[in-house]
Design an enzyme around this catalytic site. Structure first.
Site, mmCIF file in Angstrom:
data_model
loop_
_atom_site.group_PDB
_atom_site.id
_atom_site.type_symbol
_atom_site.label_atom_id
_atom_site.label_comp_id
_atom_site.label_asym_id
_atom_site.label_seq_id
_atom_site.Cartn_x
_atom_site.Cartn_y
_atom_site.Cartn_z
ATOM 1 N N ASP A 127 1.972 2.358 7.426
ATOM 2 C CA ASP A 127 1.510 2.889 6.143
ATOM 3 C C ASP A 127 -0.012 2.950 6.025
ATOM 4 O O ASP A 127 -0.548 3.054 4.925
ATOM 5 C CB ASP A 127 2.072 2.038 4.995
ATOM 6 C CG ASP A 127 3.559 2.248 4.804
ATOM 7 O OD1 ASP A 127 4.011 3.404 4.902
ATOM 8 O OD2 ASP A 127 4.282 1.262 4.558
ATOM 9 N N GLU A 132 -5.724 3.842 -0.210
ATOM 10 C CA GLU A 132 -5.989 3.421 -1.590
ATOM 11 C C GLU A 132 -5.584 1.976 -1.837
ATOM 12 O O GLU A 132 -6.234 1.259 -2.599
ATOM 13 C CB GLU A 132 -5.228 4.323 -2.557
ATOM 14 C CG GLU A 132 -5.319 3.881 -4.010
ATOM 15 C CD GLU A 132 -4.376 4.632 -4.918
ATOM 16 O OE1 GLU A 132 -4.831 5.079 -5.988
ATOM 17 O OE2 GLU A 132 -3.190 4.776 -4.587
ATOM 18 N N ASP A 133 -4.512 1.535 -1.178
ATOM 19 C CA ASP A 133 -3.975 0.201 -1.450
ATOM 20 C C ASP A 133 -4.841 -0.924 -0.911
ATOM 21 O O ASP A 133 -4.645 -2.084 -1.276
ATOM 22 C CB ASP A 133 -2.568 0.071 -0.853
ATOM 23 C CG ASP A 133 -1.541 0.889 -1.612
ATOM 24 O OD1 ASP A 133 -1.736 1.108 -2.815
ATOM 25 O OD2 ASP A 133 -0.540 1.305 -0.988
ATOM 26 N N ARG A 152 0.797 -5.177 6.190
ATOM 27 C CA ARG A 152 -0.195 -4.247 5.657
ATOM 28 C C ARG A 152 -1.584 -4.882 5.550
ATOM 29 O O ARG A 152 -2.566 -4.165 5.356
ATOM 30 C CB ARG A 152 0.239 -3.732 4.281
ATOM 31 C CG ARG A 152 1.495 -2.877 4.290
ATOM 32 C CD ARG A 152 1.502 -1.916 3.120
ATOM 33 N NE ARG A 152 0.440 -0.924 3.242
ATOM 34 C CZ ARG A 152 0.118 -0.089 2.265
ATOM 35 N NH1 ARG A 152 0.762 -0.123 1.112
ATOM 36 N NH2 ARG A 152 -0.863 0.800 2.424
ATOM 37 N N HIS A 228 4.170 1.012 -8.503
ATOM 38 C CA HIS A 228 2.719 1.090 -8.640
ATOM 39 C C HIS A 228 2.379 1.695 -9.995
ATOM 40 O O HIS A 228 3.037 2.633 -10.452
ATOM 41 C CB HIS A 228 2.095 1.964 -7.549
ATOM 42 C CG HIS A 228 1.744 1.232 -6.294
ATOM 43 N ND1 HIS A 228 1.603 1.856 -5.078
ATOM 44 C CD2 HIS A 228 1.473 -0.063 -6.058
ATOM 45 C CE1 HIS A 228 1.276 0.980 -4.143
ATOM 46 N NE2 HIS A 228 1.188 -0.205 -4.726
ATOM 47 N N VAL A 319 8.121 9.088 1.515
ATOM 48 C CA VAL A 319 7.988 7.621 1.548
ATOM 49 C C VAL A 319 7.176 7.164 0.334
ATOM 50 O O VAL A 319 6.407 6.218 0.387
ATOM 51 C CB VAL A 319 7.368 7.118 2.873
ATOM 52 C CG1 VAL A 319 8.376 7.254 4.010
ATOM 53 C CG2 VAL A 319 6.078 7.858 3.205
ATOM 54 N N CYS A 325 -2.916 8.056 -3.205
ATOM 55 C CA CYS A 325 -2.659 7.078 -2.145
ATOM 56 C C CYS A 325 -3.509 7.285 -0.897
ATOM 57 O O CYS A 325 -3.811 6.348 -0.175
ATOM 58 C CB CYS A 325 -1.191 7.137 -1.710
ATOM 59 S SG CYS A 325 0.007 6.766 -2.976
#
Length: 330
Positions: A127, A132-133, A152, A228, A319, A325
């Site tokens: 991912d 952004e995460d 992650r 989110h 996904v 994102c």
């Protein structure tokens, strides 16, 4: 921001499930909320002081929404096809098409005047394209996040190295009880709205507030199946929030109205996925007419005073990805 499949059950779901579920969920959220409406350790908290500025005008002119000059994106690994957190047995990402759409997305950022840094993909982090995460950036300061999925967290290291090379001062989260992902953090120019979700918690919000003490942080409940905040709340323009006409959008909007002293305009869109958008220096990047025609039409009819660009990342949507994102803007 990432979304799940139930976008086509708006008010019908609400009526079937009933008001009781919403009440219980919101009551549980209120019990766990430990951040006060304004968390600002740098200011005077005497009985005569206020840590919020005066309310902004409803036209958004006073929101001081950031102007961006830089963007970071990351290439898509082959492993996303079967190993993404959002993977479902009934659908697979066609990586070739996803890369074509991603390249168009990155070019849109360049066309809007941003210097775009492209990081290479890492097959060990399926991912990693969802940069952004990994952090929250405001000005020349970034809070590196702490995703609950340990796999992650390796993504965070690569992005931090890049940010430092671009002159951004980074801060780390060391509280092992805290979790936070950037898809849960919405900056309006005056304050943060931060989702309480499966990806972010109050301990993470507290660190966000400590990192950016000049801005209040407000916790907003994120109800399943959404995971989110930006799946049900996004900035279309300074002072204007995009909200879906469904149960989850109603929850988010009521929380915003309860907590903030600023005046925001809601932009209600009918499609759940149509919410996610980017506002870049006066231009709105939003869903395409082919994807979500009714949501697209709302942007056309309501946001005519802004330049608009329609863009799709439909393959990554399989996904649960949205437009926000795939980039870090600062």
């Amino acid at each position: 921001m990432k979304s799940l499949f139930l976008n086509k059950l708006p008010w019908l779901v609400d009526s079937l499930v009933g008001h009781a579920h919403y009440s219980r969920t919101y009551a549980n959220f209120l019990k766990q909320r430990v951040i006060k409406p304004c968390f600002d350790s740098s200011r005077d908290h005497s009985s005569h002081a206020t840590c919020r500025p005066e309310p902004a005008m409803s036209d958004g002119t006073d929101f001081n929404f950031p102007r961006y000059t830089q963007a970071i994106v990351r290439e898509i690994p082959n492993s996303i096809r079967l190993q993404s957190e959002g993977f479902k047995d009934y659908t697979k990402v066609y990586v070739k098409r996803a890369r074509e759409e991603h390249a168009e997305y990155a070019q849109t950022l360049r066309d809007l005047g941003l210097d775009v840094t492209v990081l290479p993909a890492d097959e060990e982090t399926p991912d990693c394209v969802f940069v952004e995460d990994t952090c929250v950036v405001v000005g020349n300061k970034a809070l590196m996040t702490r995703p609950p999925c340990k796999a992650r967290r390796k993504e965070v290291d690569a992005v931090e190295k890049c940010l430092k090379s671009l002159g951004i001062k980074t801060h780390r989260m060391f509280d092992k009880k805290a979790i936070l992902e950037g898809g849960d953090v919405l900056f309006t120019g005056k304050e943060f709205f931060a989702g309480i979700s499966s990806k972010s918690n109050v301990a993470g919000h507290k660190i966000l507030a400590e990192t950016f003490p000049e801005f209040p942080v407000h916790s907003i409940p994120v109800e399943e199946p959404e995971f989110h905040l930006k799946g049900m709340l996004c900035m279309a323009a300074p002072g204007t929030l995009v909200v879906p006409r469904n149960k989850w959008g109603k929850t988010a909007w009521e929380a915003v109205c309860e907590k903030s002293e600023y005046t925001y305009k809601p932009l209600w869109v009918p499609n759940h996925y149509g919410v996610n958008c980017l506002h870049i220096n006066g231009t709105i990047v939003h869903c395409t007419e082919q994807q979500y025609p009714k949501s697209y039409q709302v942007f056309v009819e309501t946001m005519g005073g802004y330049q608009r660009v329609q863009r799709s990342i439909g393959e990554l949507g399989k996904v649960d990805a949205g437009l926000t994102c795939c980039s870090l803007l600062f």
